[in-house]
Scaffold this motif. Structure first.
Motif, PDB file in Angstrom:
ATOM      1  N   SER A  13       0.828  -1.207   0.000  1.00 27.16           N
ATOM      2  CA  SER A  13       0.000   0.000   0.000  1.00 27.16           C
ATOM      3  C   SER A  13       0.858   1.251   0.000  1.00 27.16           C
ATOM      4  N   PHE A  14       0.300   2.318  -0.531  1.00 26.81           N
ATOM      5  CA  PHE A  14       0.973   3.611  -0.603  1.00 26.81           C
ATOM      6  C   PHE A  14       0.930   4.323   0.740  1.00 26.81           C
ATOM      7  N   SER A  15       1.982   5.092   1.035  1.00 30.50           N
ATOM      8  CA  SER A  15       1.997   5.931   2.225  1.00 30.50           C
ATOM      9  C   SER A  15       2.652   7.262   1.902  1.00 30.50           C
ATOM     10  N   HIS A  16       2.047   8.348   2.404  1.00 30.47           N
ATOM     11  CA  HIS A  16       2.642   9.675   2.263  1.00 30.47           C
ATOM     12  C   HIS A  16       3.852   9.841   3.170  1.00 30.47           C
ATOM     13  N   ASN A  17       4.059   8.913   4.080  1.00 30.26           N
ATOM     14  CA  ASN A  17       5.150   9.021   5.054  1.00 30.26           C
ATOM     15  C   ASN A  17       6.286   8.044   4.752  1.00 30.26           C
ATOM     16  N   ARG A  18       6.520   7.775   3.470  1.00 28.67           N
ATOM     17  CA  ARG A  18       7.533   6.779   3.095  1.00 28.67           C
ATOM     18  C   ARG A  18       8.457   7.349   2.026  1.00 28.67           C
ATOM     19  N   ILE A  19       9.750   7.060   2.167  1.00 26.42           N
ATOM     20  CA  ILE A  19      10.760   7.479   1.202  1.00 26.42           C
ATOM     21  C   ILE A  19      11.526   6.258   0.720  1.00 26.42           C
ATOM     22  N   LEU A  20      11.739   6.184  -0.585  1.00 26.38           N
ATOM     23  CA  LEU A  20      12.523   5.126  -1.188  1.00 26.38           C
ATOM     24  C   LEU A  20      13.907   5.664  -1.539  1.00 26.38           C
ATOM     25  N   ILE A  21      14.952   4.928  -1.144  1.00 23.14           N
ATOM     26  CA  ILE A  21      16.325   5.259  -1.528  1.00 23.14           C
ATOM     27  C   ILE A  21      16.858   4.119  -2.389  1.00 23.14           C
TER      28      ILE A  21
END
Length: 271
Positions: A13-21
């Motif tokens: 699921s999508f989250s506005h509080n997630r960052i991908l590196i």
């Protein structure tokens, strides 16, 4: 003793509080779709931008959509590192399309550390903490893998959620205390492991695994719980550890996920 609950929502699921590196290691398009489309922000650590660019350009019709789709998809928000690995053609492509390319020549930090520092700057601006998902870092050169293991061991002291994922496995550090991990058998398994990295010894108790432990010492000089397995029908694993320990789980073949991915809330396939 502290207690934590864990799940792998960054694969569902999508989250506005997630960052991908994204690190400079190979990954599949299927895995990229899952972790990219579940994250709000996307950073490339130096040569990670090469990996992203090359993969997308090799998968028609992605190049056309990469260049012309509105809103643009699969374009990172930031490329940062000492830029010793970033190719000139990739740098030119992204910078000409408005992607910030930031050179940080600090030789006392790796490209991953530089990107995490950028995350911290963003968090100060927005007043919130982000969950970090690192794509790569557990394969390839042994020294880079050890750095990943070491760095997440340190990050556990200051961050709540940092995960590392490759096409083969997913892992993170469990701090000392009690942990309950939700297991989605369609995504994980059948194997898993508990790795006493960076400590002299821990005492482990587990439930929900094929080979459970009860107050059993674990160390590099003694027992290491590798090639353990999930129990079919058991949807939670319980772990108690007296010292921080690495938890890893095998990631199932993701090719089947793309067939049902478009049915998941918050996820959009590039089609």
């Amino acid at each position: 003793m502290s207690s934590r609950s864990w799940n792998l929502e960054f694969l569902t699921s999508f989250s506005h509080n997630r960052i991908l590196i994204i690190l400079n290691q190979p990954f599949s398009l299927q895995l990229l779709k899952l972790v990219w489309n579940s994250s709000k922000w996307h950073y490339c650590a130096d040569g990670g931008a090469n990996r992203l660019y090359d993969l997308l350009m090799s998968c028609p019709p992605v190049p056309m959509l990469l260049l012309s789709h509105t809103p643009p998809r699969y374009r990172p928000n930031l490329i940062k590192g000492d830029l010793d690995s970033l190719r000139d053609d990739v740098k030119q492509f992204y910078s000409s399309n408005g992607i910030p390319v930031v050179q940080d020549q600090d030789q006392n930090s790796t490209d991953l550390m530089k990107c995490v520092a950028a995350v911290e700057e963003l968090e100060k601006t927005e007043g919130q903490e982000y969950e970090i998902v690192i794509l790569g870092g557990l394969a390839g050169r042994l020294d880079q893998t050890i750095h990943t293991l070491s760095y997440l061991h340190k990050l556990r002291k200051i961050r709540n959620q940092v995960f590392v994922i490759t096409d083969d496995n997913v892992g993170w550090v469990l701090d000392n205390g009690q942990h309950t991990i939700d297991i989605d058998h369609s995504i994980l398994g059948p194997t898993c492991g508990l790795l006493p990295v960076g400590i002299d010894e821990t005492i482990l108790t587990t439930r929900g695994l094929r080979w459970n432990l009860t107050d059993h010492p674990s160390s590099f000089d003694g027992l290491v719980s590798t090639s353990n397995q999930f129990v079919p029908g058991e949807n939670k694993v319980y772990i108690k550890t007296t010292r921080p320990i690495w938890w890893t789980a095998e990631l199932r073949d993701l090719t089947f996920q793309s067939k049902s991915e478009d049915k998941r809330p918050g996820l959009q396939l590039l089609t």
